[in-house]
Structure formats: structure tokens, C-alpha cells
Design an enzyme around this catalytic site. Sequence first.
Site, PDB file in Angstrom:
ATOM      1  N   GLY A 171       0.793  -1.218   0.000  1.00 24.34           N
ATOM      2  CA  GLY A 171       0.000   0.000   0.000  1.00 24.34           C
ATOM      3  C   GLY A 171       0.825   1.267   0.000  1.00 24.34           C
ATOM      4  O   GLY A 171       2.002   1.286  -0.368  1.00 24.34           O
ATOM      5  N   CYS A 172       0.184   2.351   0.450  1.00 21.45           N
ATOM      6  CA  CYS A 172       0.780   3.685   0.332  1.00 21.45           C
ATOM      7  C   CYS A 172       2.044   3.863   1.171  1.00 21.45           C
ATOM      8  O   CYS A 172       2.862   4.732   0.877  1.00 21.45           O
ATOM      9  CB  CYS A 172      -0.240   4.745   0.729  1.00 21.45           C
ATOM     10  SG  CYS A 172      -1.685   4.818  -0.362  1.00 21.45           S
ATOM     11  N   ASN A 173       2.207   3.090   2.228  1.00 18.50           N
ATOM     12  CA  ASN A 173       3.403   3.201   3.064  1.00 18.50           C
ATOM     13  C   ASN A 173       4.610   2.512   2.447  1.00 18.50           C
ATOM     14  O   ASN A 173       5.742   2.711   2.875  1.00 18.50           O
ATOM     15  CB  ASN A 173       3.159   2.606   4.451  1.00 18.50           C
ATOM     16  CG  ASN A 173       2.581   1.205   4.407  1.00 18.50           C
ATOM     17  OD1 ASN A 173       1.367   1.063   4.267  1.00 18.50           O
ATOM     18  ND2 ASN A 173       3.404   0.174   4.506  1.00 18.50           N
TER      19      ASN A 173
END
Length: 389
Positions: A160-162
Site C-alpha cells: 500500500g501507500c506506506n
Amino acid sequence: MTTTVARPGGGISPARLEPEPKHRVNPSRIIGVGTAVTEDSYSQRALLDLFRITDPKVRSVFLNSAIERRYLTPPPRDTEGAFLQESQKDLLAKHKRLALDMGARAVRKCLAAAGIELADIDYLCCVTTTGFLTPGLSALLIRDMGIGAGCSRVDVVGMGCNAGLNALNATAAWSVAHPGQVAVLLCAEACSAAYVMDSTMRTAVVNSLFGDGAAAIALLADPPDTAGLALGELPEGHIGSSAGPRLLGFSSLLIPDAIDAMRYDWDDDQHKFSFYLDPDIPYVVGAHAERVVDRLLAGAGLRRSDIAHWLVHSGGKKVIDAVRVNLGLSRHDLRHTSGVLRDYGNLSSGSFLFSYERLLQERLAREGDFGVLMTMGPGSTIETALVQW
């Protein structure tokens, strides 16, 4: 081996000297960055009109997102101009096509910024969440771009975004373990390949937020025999002479109570994956931001006031505001984060590198400045890194 040192108030006492290490380990430093997007961009209002969305609640979500434009690749249209539904197979093919195109362009821009060639790449790490490929994006790029077949590689999928900072941590560690060799990290997110079109507010929030984009960053740890040399003193022909920041450390925080707050579900009606964002996630991230940032800085004996540059993931207006308030930052501190959200939307794992590129274009970072990189995403997880110019 012992010597003597002065005691406070007078006198002397023996002290043991540790033998000096044979080689000083140099930290990894950033020597180049490059970004790329897809061909067409759209305003939020244009997207609402193109998709013929009339629900006032959905339109409000789009128009109050602090996003002005996003780069997207809409579905093909029928003879009457309406967008056709794309199957999961269609979306996977779109992801492959867009990720390879954007990824290759981002890598080439990154190498040009670093003043190096494809042949100089020794390690390639590719990050993506918007599609699944086997073989992975790294193998396909090595083949298509003509990168050496002996290049080490790894793919980070589904974090994901992390994930950009998760991967940067691992890539920096590889770089330190292989001084003098070039490591490249690529985040390629074809968010156009991860959409579900229906009338629910759940998908409306997701569809209002994400855009297509890729970002690549090149790392190098100088060989031990260059320790302490200024950039101008490095040997002639030394790879990566740009004055990029050194990566000093990383800190992570997993929030188990929010493990389902950002996730992919399988939609039986649509026969495709559907992304879910909990409405409370901005406040969850904000409430935990101090803990992980202060731990990162404490390891270097720093305080938040010592940080000159903050580069935070452009997760959304509410996320940015929650981080800003909880860390006591100004809007100016997060100008690049907000600017990337305004001009591109949420680019998932590569968003923070678009902000980093904007900081470099300002030419405001000075030798000795500290910076914090921060991402957040499924897990729920907050990732941070400390850099110094």
C-alpha cells in the site's frame, strides 16, 4: 590498550581505548530522483461529468478533496460515449501496461539526474499495490529496458501507500552492504487499474482520491576509502557526485487495532477487487504520528524543531491536516505534500518522492539540514526516515 584521562576536579584515571575500526561504513545517500505520470490529466469536475455522476453527495466528495487535477487512464467507451466496465483481467492488463511505461520513464529520469547509465544499476527494487504480476515488474523492466541480466532485484507487492519507505529501508540496507554499487527503488502505481464503478459512497471516496504515477530514486553508499571526503574531493569518475541527502535511520509503527482500516476486498457483484478506506483513518494516523516521529528523532538526539524539511505522503486532505496538527507543523512545512495532492491526487507508494523532487527543485536544502520522510498505509502502518544533506 589503555591511556589516562583527567578526572573531574583533578587527578587522572585509566580509560580503555577501543581499537579503531579498519573501515568506516558510509551511509547510503540519494543521488537521483525521477517521476512520471500517464498521458492525460483531468480536473475533478471533468471526471464527474465524464463518468456522468450526478449524485450531489458523490460530487461533493470529489469537489471538496483539495485535489484540482489527476492523471488517469479511463476505461474505453461505447458508441454512445459511455465508459465500459473493465473486468479484473482488463484491469491487470492495464496495470502492466501503465506500470511498465511510467516505471521505465521514471527510472530513466532518475538515472539522468544522477548522471549514470542503465549499465550502472546493480539492484532494482520495484513497489506496486495496484496490480499483480508474475514475473514481477522488476524482471519485466530489466528485460524491456536492457538493464544487465545480473542485476539483483526484488518486488514489494500489496503493502500500500506506506510501501515506498518500507522498500527504501531495505534498499538502503542493500546499498550499505554493497558500497560503490547503485541501487534503484521504483514505485509504480497505476491506480486507474484499481477502480470499481458503482453508486456506493465507499467507492466514491476511493475514486475521488487516487491518480497514476511512478517515482524512482537511486542510492549509493560510498566505498570505505572515501569516508570523510567532500563531494568535490571524490576520485575522478566517481559514481553519483550529486549532493543528495544521507539516509540516517528509519522508524516504523504498526497500529494493530486499525489493521482492517485500509484493505482490498473481493467484490462478488463486480468480480474484481475493491479498495476500502475507513473514514476514521486520518484521525488514527494523526493520533499516532508523534510516537513514531519522536522515536525516529530521539535515536539521533534531535527534536522536531531541528527538522528543516518535512516530506509526508499525500494521503488526502484530512490525513495531511491530522499529521500537521498532531506534529505541530505549519502549512508551509507541508507545502510540497499539499501541492502534490492538489496536482496529482494520492499517488500511493510514490507520493513522497514527488514531494522530494519538488523540494529539490526549490533549491532550498542546505548542507547540514535534516529532513523527515513519512508515509502511512494499510496495516495500519506509519513509516518514517531521517535524512541529512
